[in-house]
Enzyme design. Sequence first.
Site, PDB file in Angstrom:
ATOM      1  N   HIS A  65       0.843  -1.213   0.000  1.00 40.90           N
ATOM      2  CA  HIS A  65       0.000   0.000   0.000  1.00 40.90           C
ATOM      3  C   HIS A  65       0.879   1.266   0.000  1.00 40.90           C
ATOM      4  CE1 HIS A  65      -3.562   2.366   1.078  1.00 40.90           C
ATOM      5  NE2 HIS A  65      -2.957   2.837   2.144  1.00 40.90           N
TER       6      HIS A  65
HETATM    7  C1  HEM Z   1       1.428   3.900   7.152  1.00 44.09           C
HETATM    8  C2  HEM Z   1       1.475   4.528   6.038  1.00 44.09           C
HETATM    9  C3  HEM Z   1       0.353   4.707   5.048  1.00 44.09           C
HETATM   10  C4  HEM Z   1       0.427   5.500   3.934  1.00 44.09           C
HETATM   11  C5  HEM Z   1       1.647   6.305   3.486  1.00 44.09           C
HETATM   12  C6  HEM Z   1      -0.848   5.446   3.264  1.00 44.09           C
HETATM   13  C7  HEM Z   1      -1.174   6.149   2.117  1.00 44.09           C
HETATM   14  C8  HEM Z   1      -2.412   6.176   1.508  1.00 44.09           C
HETATM   15  C9  HEM Z   1      -2.766   6.989   0.370  1.00 44.09           C
HETATM   16  C10 HEM Z   1      -1.831   7.938  -0.332  1.00 44.09           C
HETATM   17  C11 HEM Z   1      -4.058   6.735   0.056  1.00 44.09           C
HETATM   18  C12 HEM Z   1      -4.876   7.392  -1.063  1.00 44.09           C
HETATM   19  C13 HEM Z   1      -4.906   6.550  -2.322  1.00 44.09           C
HETATM   20  C14 HEM Z   1      -5.785   7.181  -3.370  1.00 44.09           C
HETATM   21  O1  HEM Z   1      -6.505   8.141  -3.091  1.00 44.09           O
HETATM   22  O2  HEM Z   1      -5.823   6.677  -4.533  1.00 44.09           O
HETATM   23  C15 HEM Z   1      -4.554   5.761   0.999  1.00 44.09           C
HETATM   24  C16 HEM Z   1      -5.820   5.224   1.006  1.00 44.09           C
HETATM   25  C17 HEM Z   1      -6.273   4.266   1.881  1.00 44.09           C
HETATM   26  N1  HEM Z   1      -5.554   3.728   2.940  1.00 44.09           N
HETATM   27 FE1  HEM Z   1      -3.627   4.168   3.462  1.00 44.09          FE
HETATM   28  N2  HEM Z   1      -1.676   4.609   3.957  1.00 44.09           N
HETATM   29  C18 HEM Z   1      -1.000   4.117   5.055  1.00 44.09           C
HETATM   30  C19 HEM Z   1      -1.489   3.224   6.004  1.00 44.09           C
HETATM   31  C20 HEM Z   1      -2.735   2.643   5.970  1.00 44.09           C
HETATM   32  C21 HEM Z   1      -3.224   1.667   6.918  1.00 44.09           C
HETATM   33  C22 HEM Z   1      -2.414   1.121   8.096  1.00 44.09           C
HETATM   34  C23 HEM Z   1      -4.480   1.330   6.532  1.00 44.09           C
HETATM   35  C24 HEM Z   1      -5.419   0.332   7.141  1.00 44.09           C
HETATM   36  C25 HEM Z   1      -5.053  -0.702   7.843  1.00 44.09           C
HETATM   37  C26 HEM Z   1      -4.814   2.090   5.349  1.00 44.09           C
HETATM   38  C27 HEM Z   1      -6.002   2.029   4.676  1.00 44.09           C
HETATM   39  C28 HEM Z   1      -6.353   2.783   3.569  1.00 44.09           C
HETATM   40  C29 HEM Z   1      -7.619   2.689   2.872  1.00 44.09           C
HETATM   41  C30 HEM Z   1      -8.787   1.756   3.245  1.00 44.09           C
HETATM   42  C31 HEM Z   1      -7.559   3.620   1.825  1.00 44.09           C
HETATM   43  C32 HEM Z   1      -8.652   3.893   0.785  1.00 44.09           C
HETATM   44  C33 HEM Z   1      -8.450   2.951  -0.381  1.00 44.09           C
HETATM   45  C34 HEM Z   1      -9.624   2.046  -0.604  1.00 44.09           C
HETATM   46  O3  HEM Z   1     -10.671   2.228   0.022  1.00 44.09           O
HETATM   47  O4  HEM Z   1      -9.506   1.112  -1.456  1.00 44.09           O
HETATM   48  N3  HEM Z   1      -3.738   2.896   5.026  1.00 44.09           N
HETATM   49  N4  HEM Z   1      -3.523   5.437   1.876  1.00 44.09           N
END
Ligand code: HEM
Length: 217
Positions: free
Chosen positions: A176
């Site tokens: 991710h």
């Molecule tokens: C630790 C560093 C993390 C970074 C740098 C990060 C970065 C990002 C970014 C940039 C997006 C936006 C993507 C887009 O708009 O196309 C996103 C979406 C998301 N992130 Fe993270 N994330 C992190 C950790 C996590 C963790 C730990 C979780 C859950 C366990 C998580 C769950 C999600 C979810 C559910 C989305 C929406 C995508 C979807 O619904 O399919 N993220 N993240």
Amino acid sequence: MSNSNRDKDGNPLIQRYTKNERSNHWITAICFILLAVSGLAMFHPATSWMAVFLGGGQWTRILHPFIGLVMFVSFAVLVLRFWHHNHIDAADKQWMQQMDDVLNNREDKLPKIGMYNAGQKILFFVLIACMIGLLLSGIVIWRAYFAFYFPIPVIRAAALLHAFCATVLIMSIIVHIYAALWVKGSIGAMVRGTVTYGWARKHHPRWFEEVIRKSRH
Ligand code: HEM
């Protein structure tokens, strides 16, 4: 456009995430990091030094399950917010069959992507499965409050399930984060809440068209 502002060069920006969505995501992410280091500290002597991050072995053992509960609740709210963006449709199946074009950045050859691509959607469901597995197994192995309700073989099986789900979760989050860095401009979406027109048109054209259509009404 009503929900847009401008970057430092005066180019218009599109709002992708609200303040609440971003805070919700970063609370989940911070909990994840604390849980990964404290979990690894308890998992193996080679990583036991990571207990320093939560104030030593005792505090690691006390705090890890409580932080786990916070992450579960925060993640559950995130899932409710983003559920409707993650339905798998025919375009997603086509996207998965064109992995070669995906990996070689030939986005013009791919079906038009909406809010999320198929990779993001699959990751979404993998995360849900891991979180449920971690919560259920975590309760069984939580010595201070619940473990004494369960027979020892159940506690051992739960410990294995907990380690398995944690491994899958950590590997999924590494993917991710890699994807967030690989698709330049995505981190900005989760930090500032906005993306450029170019980013939206290139990576999520169907979502871009929807935003533009709505802004004209
Ligand atoms: C630790 C560093 C993390 C970074 C740098 C990060 C970065 C990002 C970014 C940039 C997006 C936006 C993507 C887009 O708009 O196309 C996103 C979406 C998301 N992130 Fe993270 N994330 C992190 C950790 C996590 C963790 C730990 C979780 C859950 C366990 C998580 C769950 C999600 C979810 C559910 C989305 C929406 C995508 C979807 O619904 O399919 N993220 N993240």
